[in-house]
Design a protein around this motif. Structure first.
Motif, mmCIF file in Angstrom:
data_model
loop_
_atom_site.group_PDB
_atom_site.id
_atom_site.type_symbol
_atom_site.label_atom_id
_atom_site.label_comp_id
_atom_site.label_asym_id
_atom_site.label_seq_id
_atom_site.Cartn_x
_atom_site.Cartn_y
_atom_site.Cartn_z
ATOM 1 N N VAL A 302 0.855 -1.187 0.000
ATOM 2 C CA VAL A 302 0.000 0.000 0.000
ATOM 3 C C VAL A 302 0.891 1.237 0.000
ATOM 4 C CG1 VAL A 302 -1.767 1.328 1.232
ATOM 5 C CG2 VAL A 302 -1.868 -1.173 1.231
ATOM 6 N N VAL A 303 0.572 2.189 -0.867
ATOM 7 C CA VAL A 303 1.317 3.439 -0.962
ATOM 8 C C VAL A 303 0.356 4.591 -0.695
ATOM 9 C CG1 VAL A 303 2.753 4.918 -2.405
ATOM 10 C CG2 VAL A 303 2.850 2.424 -2.697
ATOM 11 N N ILE A 304 0.662 5.393 0.311
ATOM 12 C CA ILE A 304 -0.157 6.558 0.653
ATOM 13 C C ILE A 304 0.547 7.808 0.138
ATOM 14 C CG2 ILE A 304 -1.237 7.889 2.508
ATOM 15 C CD1 ILE A 304 -1.068 5.370 4.253
ATOM 16 N N THR A 305 -0.171 8.609 -0.640
ATOM 17 C CA THR A 305 0.365 9.884 -1.115
ATOM 18 C C THR A 305 -0.299 11.006 -0.330
ATOM 19 O OG1 THR A 305 0.727 9.006 -3.336
ATOM 20 C CG2 THR A 305 0.649 11.396 -3.108
ATOM 21 N N ALA A 306 0.510 11.933 0.152
ATOM 22 C CA ALA A 306 -0.007 13.043 0.952
ATOM 23 C C ALA A 306 0.758 14.309 0.624
ATOM 24 C CB ALA A 306 0.112 12.726 2.447
ATOM 25 N N THR A 307 0.112 15.456 0.799
ATOM 26 C CA THR A 307 0.802 16.735 0.707
ATOM 27 C C THR A 307 1.109 17.214 2.119
ATOM 28 O OG1 THR A 307 -1.310 17.932 0.623
ATOM 29 C CG2 THR A 307 -0.283 17.352 -1.480
ATOM 30 N N PRO A 308 2.140 18.048 2.299
ATOM 31 C CA PRO A 308 2.604 18.395 3.651
ATOM 32 C C PRO A 308 1.732 19.437 4.346
ATOM 33 C CG PRO A 308 3.979 19.467 2.010
ATOM 34 C CD PRO A 308 3.032 18.594 1.255
ATOM 35 N N GLU A 309 0.490 19.043 4.643
ATOM 36 C CA GLU A 309 -0.455 19.906 5.338
ATOM 37 C C GLU A 309 -1.074 19.146 6.505
ATOM 38 O OE1 GLU A 309 -2.456 22.545 1.915
ATOM 39 O OE2 GLU A 309 -2.649 20.386 1.616
ATOM 40 N N LEU A 310 -1.700 19.882 7.417
ATOM 41 C CA LEU A 310 -2.208 19.275 8.646
ATOM 42 C C LEU A 310 -3.313 18.256 8.381
ATOM 43 C CD1 LEU A 310 -2.055 19.169 11.700
ATOM 44 C CD2 LEU A 310 -3.691 21.068 11.802
ATOM 45 N N ALA A 311 -4.269 18.588 7.513
ATOM 46 C CA ALA A 311 -5.354 17.643 7.238
ATOM 47 C C ALA A 311 -4.817 16.350 6.632
ATOM 48 C CB ALA A 311 -6.382 18.277 6.307
ATOM 49 N N ASN A 312 -3.812 16.477 5.767
ATOM 50 C CA ASN A 312 -3.181 15.290 5.182
ATOM 51 C C ASN A 312 -2.490 14.460 6.250
ATOM 52 O OD1 ASN A 312 -2.822 15.064 1.914
ATOM 53 N ND2 ASN A 312 -3.337 17.148 2.554
ATOM 54 N N LEU A 313 -1.834 15.136 7.191
ATOM 55 C CA LEU A 313 -1.154 14.409 8.267
ATOM 56 C C LEU A 313 -2.164 13.641 9.109
ATOM 57 C CD1 LEU A 313 1.273 13.639 9.959
ATOM 58 C CD2 LEU A 313 1.113 15.859 11.119
ATOM 59 N N ARG A 314 -3.267 14.302 9.464
ATOM 60 C CA ARG A 314 -4.293 13.607 10.248
ATOM 61 C C ARG A 314 -4.834 12.401 9.501
ATOM 62 N NH1 ARG A 314 -10.010 16.157 10.094
ATOM 63 N NH2 ARG A 314 -9.674 15.259 7.996
ATOM 64 N N ASN A 315 -5.184 12.593 8.216
ATOM 65 C CA ASN A 315 -5.753 11.490 7.433
ATOM 66 C C ASN A 315 -4.757 10.355 7.237
ATOM 67 O OD1 ASN A 315 -7.941 13.158 7.267
ATOM 68 N ND2 ASN A 315 -7.807 13.510 5.051
ATOM 69 N N THR A 316 -3.492 10.716 6.985
ATOM 70 C CA THR A 316 -2.463 9.683 6.813
ATOM 71 C C THR A 316 -2.300 8.877 8.084
ATOM 72 O OG1 THR A 316 -1.287 11.088 5.227
ATOM 73 C CG2 THR A 316 -0.066 9.249 6.166
ATOM 74 N N LYS A 317 -2.301 9.556 9.226
ATOM 75 C CA LYS A 317 -2.180 8.854 10.518
ATOM 76 C C LYS A 317 -3.346 7.896 10.707
ATOM 77 C CE LYS A 317 -0.108 8.524 14.642
ATOM 78 N NZ LYS A 317 -0.688 7.249 15.138
ATOM 79 N N ASN A 318 -4.544 8.331 10.366
ATOM 80 C CA ASN A 318 -5.714 7.459 10.491
ATOM 81 C C ASN A 318 -5.595 6.235 9.587
ATOM 82 O OD1 ASN A 318 -6.926 9.107 12.371
ATOM 83 N ND2 ASN A 318 -8.195 10.207 10.885
ATOM 84 N N ILE A 319 -5.144 6.455 8.350
ATOM 85 C CA ILE A 319 -5.000 5.326 7.414
ATOM 86 C C ILE A 319 -3.931 4.362 7.907
ATOM 87 C CG2 ILE A 319 -4.365 4.661 5.063
ATOM 88 C CD1 ILE A 319 -5.481 7.357 4.122
ATOM 89 N N VAL A 320 -2.784 4.897 8.341
ATOM 90 C CA VAL A 320 -1.694 4.043 8.817
ATOM 91 C C VAL A 320 -2.147 3.215 10.015
ATOM 92 C CG1 VAL A 320 0.582 4.052 9.912
ATOM 93 C CG2 VAL A 320 0.149 5.508 7.928
ATOM 94 N N ASP A 321 -2.812 3.849 10.968
ATOM 95 C CA ASP A 321 -3.266 3.138 12.167
ATOM 96 C C ASP A 321 -4.306 2.078 11.820
ATOM 97 O OD1 ASP A 321 -1.593 4.709 13.655
ATOM 98 O OD2 ASP A 321 -3.164 6.040 14.414
#
Length: 427
Positions: A302-321
């Motif tokens: 699985v590859v998660i693509t994100a831009t360096p913003e707060l909403a992306n960080l929150r969503n990425t953390k949720n997906i990773v967890d």
């Protein structure tokens, strides 16, 4: 989904080792079978319980009971036997053989049996195999051992090997996950001369047909709405040939109907596509429902693509967890930080973004409106527009990592960090 009747108490389970992950990654999914295990010790019951959560066992129906052979005999006096019985026995060899005869009297002829014993005895092994037992293993066993043994029994070794599936998903809409997925798929096919299928799973708004400059009359919608027709021949007719080694399973990108699917809607398509090419790139849309969850759970990578913003960080953390819970026996997903360095936009640094995720970014791709815009408007890949561009080199690096040709290189420590590490070592 797996059904567990056993709930253990005690110390937390140990983390899976890299060796076990490698062992599991070499295995193919196990077909839809029923399995019942009867254990005498928690040290055997726990790895079986953990194995039930592995994605390769997703189609199986597994129950774990405590009690060993006596519990199995009581159970099957009034219940039919499953496809597979896993039985732990601490009995001595001769006693075990005598006891198993009673089990044979209540077992269906088609039921397979795996014995987990506590005696490393070659004579016992030969006698058990002669008696019709499928496999005998000596405790202790790991979850990888359990999945591997079941796979050996129920997966046809002569069947065509499955290709590797790589799911790309964006932490937020518009982060460029699809563009990176398409370019990585193209890079794999062109740089390695390896057959690649790109499947655009965003049926209403997919962009793969635009990015590859294709306008196929049929695509993935025909497959998902007619699952009874899906086989290798039918799928081959749906694929659009983009280049010698790259095929596209395109989305219709129309709104003439709604696209509501159940959890397993794409499973058969993915299984067949994996038998058609060694590499399958899944372009997963940024939505969260039963089928996207299932697709991400079952993918090899699985590859998660994100831009360096707060909403992306929150969503990425949720997906990773969430993926850590859904894929407990797999490595964490890969992270790509995209569109870094947008002029005048406040951003989270790559280090600060990656730290709470406990991930090393596979790539940090800078914002380049001209390169990406020209490629998109011309229906070309980045490597076709400028093969020497630094971003194209990053895409190549991603392709190398995902195909196992190289590894992610950890970022070098700063001078101060290195000094502090040395000081700690001296204490």
């Amino acid at each position: 989904m797996n059904n567990l009747a056993y709930e253990s108490e005690g110390e937390p389970e140990a983390d899976i080792t890299d060796g076990e992950i490698s062992q599991l990654n070499a295995l193919r999914p196990i077909p839809r079978i029923s399995i019942q295990a009867f254990c005498e010790t928690e040290s055997v019951a726990k790895p079986i319980e953990r194995a039930a959560d592995d994605r390769r066992m997703a189609k199986t129906h597994l129950k774990v009971h405590m009690g060993g052979l006596d519990a199995a005999l009581d159970y099957y006096t009034s219940a039919p036997t499953p496809n597979l019985i896993v039985l732990e026995s601490r009995a001595e060899p001769k006693e075990m053989l005598e006891s198993l005869q009673r089990l044979a009297d209540v077992c269906d002829p088609s039921t397979k049996v795996i014995i987990i014993g506590h005696y490393n005895d070659v004579w016992l092994y030969r006698e058990l195999i002669r008696a019709g037992v499928s496999e005998y293993v000596v405790a202790p066993v790991s979850l990888a051992d359990i999945v591997a043994i079941i796979s050996q029994i129920f997966v046809d070794p002569e069947a065509e090997p499955l290709g590797k599936s790589i799911a790309f998903v964006g932490a937020k809409g518009g982060v460029g996950s699809s563009t990176i997925a398409h370019n990585v798929g193209w890079m794999m096919s062109s740089a390695f001369s390896s057959d690649v299928v790109v499947a655009d799973l965003d049926l209403p708004f997919g962009t793969a047909n635009i990015n590859f400059d294709q306008d196929p009359a049929q695509g993935i919608a025909e497959a998902v709405f007619s699952p009874e027709r899906i086989d290798e021949v039918y799928l081959d007719r749906l694929l659009a040939q983009c280049s010698e080694h790259l095929s596209l399973l395109a989305a219709p990108s129309t709104l003439d109907r709604v696209y509501d699917f159940d959890a397993e809607a794409f499973s058969q398509i993915i299984d067949i596509a994996q038998r058609s090419a060694p590499l399958l790139v899944l372009d997963v849309p940024h939505v969260w429902n039963a089928w996207t969850r299932s697709t991400l759970t079952q993918a090899d990578e699985v590859v998660i693509t994100a831009t360096p913003e707060l909403a992306n960080l929150r969503n990425t953390k949720n997906i990773v967890d969430t993926l850590k819970k859904l894929r407990p026996n797999d490595k964490p997903p890969h992270l790509i930080i995209n569109q870094a360095g947008v002029p005048k936009r406040p951003e989270i640094s790559a280090d600060d973004f990656a730290e709470p995720l406990e991930l090393t970014p596979m790539a940090i791709i800078p914002f380049d409106a001209q390169l990406f815009g020209n490629a998109s408007n011309n229906g070309r890949m980045l490597g076709e527009m400028d093969a020497q561009h630094a971003i194209v080199k990053s895409i190549s690096d991603i392709a190398h990592v995902l195909t196992g040709r190289s590894e992610i290189k950890p970022k070098a420590k700063s001078g101060l960090a290195g000094v502090l590490a040395k000081l700690r070592a001296k204490k």
